[in-house]
Design an enzyme around this catalytic site. Structure first.
Site, mmCIF file in Angstrom:
data_model
loop_
_atom_site.group_PDB
_atom_site.id
_atom_site.type_symbol
_atom_site.label_atom_id
_atom_site.label_comp_id
_atom_site.label_asym_id
_atom_site.label_seq_id
_atom_site.Cartn_x
_atom_site.Cartn_y
_atom_site.Cartn_z
ATOM 1 N N GLU A 294 0.836 -1.206 0.000
ATOM 2 C CA GLU A 294 0.000 0.000 0.000
ATOM 3 C C GLU A 294 0.872 1.258 0.000
ATOM 4 O OE1 GLU A 294 -3.282 2.195 2.937
ATOM 5 O OE2 GLU A 294 -2.143 0.458 3.644
ATOM 6 N N LYS A 360 -9.536 3.068 -3.040
ATOM 7 C CA LYS A 360 -10.023 2.536 -1.769
ATOM 8 C C LYS A 360 -11.372 3.140 -1.403
ATOM 9 C CE LYS A 360 -8.544 1.843 3.045
ATOM 10 N NZ LYS A 360 -7.509 2.154 4.056
ATOM 11 N N CYS A 413 -5.665 -2.187 2.900
ATOM 12 C CA CYS A 413 -5.584 -2.084 4.356
ATOM 13 C C CYS A 413 -6.783 -2.750 5.018
ATOM 14 C CB CYS A 413 -5.436 -0.610 4.761
ATOM 15 S SG CYS A 413 -4.995 -0.368 6.491
#
Length: 539
Positions: A294, A360, A413
């Site tokens: 990430e 995201k 995440c």
């Protein structure tokens, strides 16, 4: 058992609160990396007995009658979440000069807020509380419902959901393929609360008391036994022939976002990616999918064509790089507005071209964006990632295609901790990719809890998981939750493995949380029938 329960039932005032907080904190040891779930056969009965003693004052109104039980639930929940989430405070020490002052608030306010769901659960349970064994089902239904709400309300935060206590390893994760996390959570409350039924009651109720304990024992044996049978039937892990290399660079957070380190960071990724791990490997040759974690770069990749050129030089023909990166909004932006920035995943072909992207969707409050910014900025709070307006959320979950490998579901995440959201609607992908950066939290329980929850998503969906972390646990996991290859917290290097094949869709993948809701209804009906048989029979 009465000798143990009675002194707990009659506790009052601060003693009741203290015992509840202590029992809740001890219960947190059931979570990764400790996995001491047998402790819950001690702490959860204490929880039930404290609710038994949470009697209202005579003549109190409806809400006042529920307050003592809500205080017990909040206190137990506060201890549980404080004991399980204290490590979040380490993120505030990365830039201690700016954020250390907020550490006590972060460590206590989050558990205090999450504990409100447990207060609601105990209040609902107490509103229909009863004597004897049916209260075990009442307790389990109310608490499992509260945990489900915690996973959904205000975007949800299902971290350390109670069901994870029953899933410390692959053997005990397999039930998630049938009923998902929330179904296992309901089972966990029944299993661990059942011993509380052995206290109290009269001679005529003993059969029911022993029956609920026996049912909980059978439920636990079935849970473990199903896992054993399913893994035995699975046999040895299959080999798809698609090779994956995961790079875990272990970049320190205080250095990762320093623009002076941009070139050194790129060089680290390139050199680690090119490192041979066995005599028959030559650089990236033979690797089909290269994975970087990430937010790999402290800059916008699209503004650095020389980095894309270096990536093209690294990649052999047919190899794709999948990497985390910040992505800025393209197109026309008003002169008085900043372009929106997304926490994204790029797929980069062997010629250095970005061929696909995912933004995201589930952002981390206070980490990637600031809720209620107008209010909180006045008291000096900002998000941990230093962007003027924080990250913007993506529009929806996606499935991304690859030229020489199965399509995949990209998750960034803590998006991996949301049951039922690991796969986008539409055609089923061949695997799940989770890019993360657990370097904020060092070698605390946080990265281990994160990894355990990611493995359960793989079992729920019956899909292999490839996980790339800056510093955390990078791994290849098959659809049974078995770890094929991994690299632990704080260890820099690469993970080479073969992408496991996808399994047939699991019942949970087909039906989602409807299975849990059906279980909740059945358990509630059984409790109601046992408590009010004459009413249900119309007498």
């Amino acid at each position: 058992m009465d000798r143990i329960a009675n002194p707990i039932v009659v506790l009052w005032g601060w003693r009741r609160v203290a015992i509840a907080i202590g029992a809740g904190a001890l219960s947190a040891l059931a979570m990764a990396p400790f996995n001491l779930f047998p402790l819950l056969w001690l702490t959860v009965p204490v929880f039930v007995w404290l609710i038994d003693g949470a009697t209202p004052a005579e003549g109190a109104g409806f809400l006042r009658r529920l307050l003592p039980a809500a205080v017990v639930g909040w206190s137990f929940g506060f201890g549980y979440f404080l004991g399980g989430l204290w490590w979040i405070g380490t993120a505030f020490l990365v830039e201690a000069e700016d954020f250390a002052w907020a550490l006590p608030f972060a460590v206590t306010l989050l558990p205090a807020g999450l504990a409100l769901f447990w207060a609601l659960g105990t209040a609902v349970a107490r509103s229909v509380w009863c004597e004897g064994w049916p209260r075990i089902l009442v307790f389990a239904v109310a608490m499992a419902g509260a945990e489900w709400l915690r996973g959904h309300v205000l975007t949800g935060f299902p971290w350390n959901a109670f069901g994870y206590a029953l899933m410390p390893g692959a053997l005990t994760m397999q039930s998630a393929s049938l009923v998902g996390l929330w179904g296992v959570t309901l089972a966990a409350f029944i299993i661990f609360a059942a011993p509380a039924a052995l206290a109290g009651g009269v001679r005529g109720e003993r059969r029911g008391q022993y029956a609920i304990v026996a049912f909980a024992f059978v439920l636990f044996v079935a849970h473990v036994g199903f896992g054993g049978v399913r893994l035995l039937a699975a046999g040895d892990p299959a080999d798809s022939g698609i090779t994956v290399r995961i790079v875990q660079p272990v970049l320190r957070q205080e250095e990762k976002w320093n623009v002076a380190n941009e070139d050194a960071i790129v060089d680290r990724y390139l050199s680690l990616s090119d490192g041979a791990t066995s005599p028959d490997r030559n650089g990236v040759g033979g690797v089909d999918i290269l994975v970087w974690p990430e937010s790999a770069f402290p800059f916008l990749l699209t503004e650095r064509p020389e980095v894309l050129s270096a990536i093209a030089d690294l990649l052999p023909s047919g190899t794709a790089l999948i990497t985390g990166a910040a992505r800025a909004e393209t197109g026309r932006v008003a002169s008085d507005q900043l372009p929106r920035v997304f926490n994204s995943i790029y797929v980069i072909a062997d010629d250095g071209e970005i061929v696909a992207a995912y933004d995201k969707v589930h952002l981390v409050p206070f980490g990637e964006f600031l809720p209620f910014p107008g209010l909180l900025e006045r008291i000096g709070l900002t998000q941990l990632v230093a962007l003027p307006s924080g990250f913007s959320p993506g529009a929806r979950h996606l499935t991304l295609a690859l030229e020489n490998a199965p399509s995949f579901s990209p998750l960034i995440c803590y998006e991996i901790v949301f049951p039922g959201e690991a796969v986008a609607p539409g055609p089923r992908p061949g695997w799940i990719l989770n890019l993360t950066n657990d370097g904020w939290f060092g070698d605390t329980p946080g990265p281990h809890q994160h990894f355990q929850q990611a493995r359960v998503r793989a079992v729920e969906e019956g899909l292999p998981l490839v996980r790339g972390a800056n510093s955390g646990i990078s791994a290849v996991v098959d659809g049974y939750g078995r770890v094929r290859q991994s690299l632990g917290v704080g260890l820099a290097g690469i993970v080479d493995g073969s992408l496991p094949p996808a399994l047939t869709p699991t019942p949970y993948a087909d039906y989602g949380d409807w299975v849990f809701l059906f279980m909740l209804m059945v358990a509630g009906c059984v409790a109601a029938y046992a408590q009010f048989p004459s009413r249900l029979n119309g007498n």
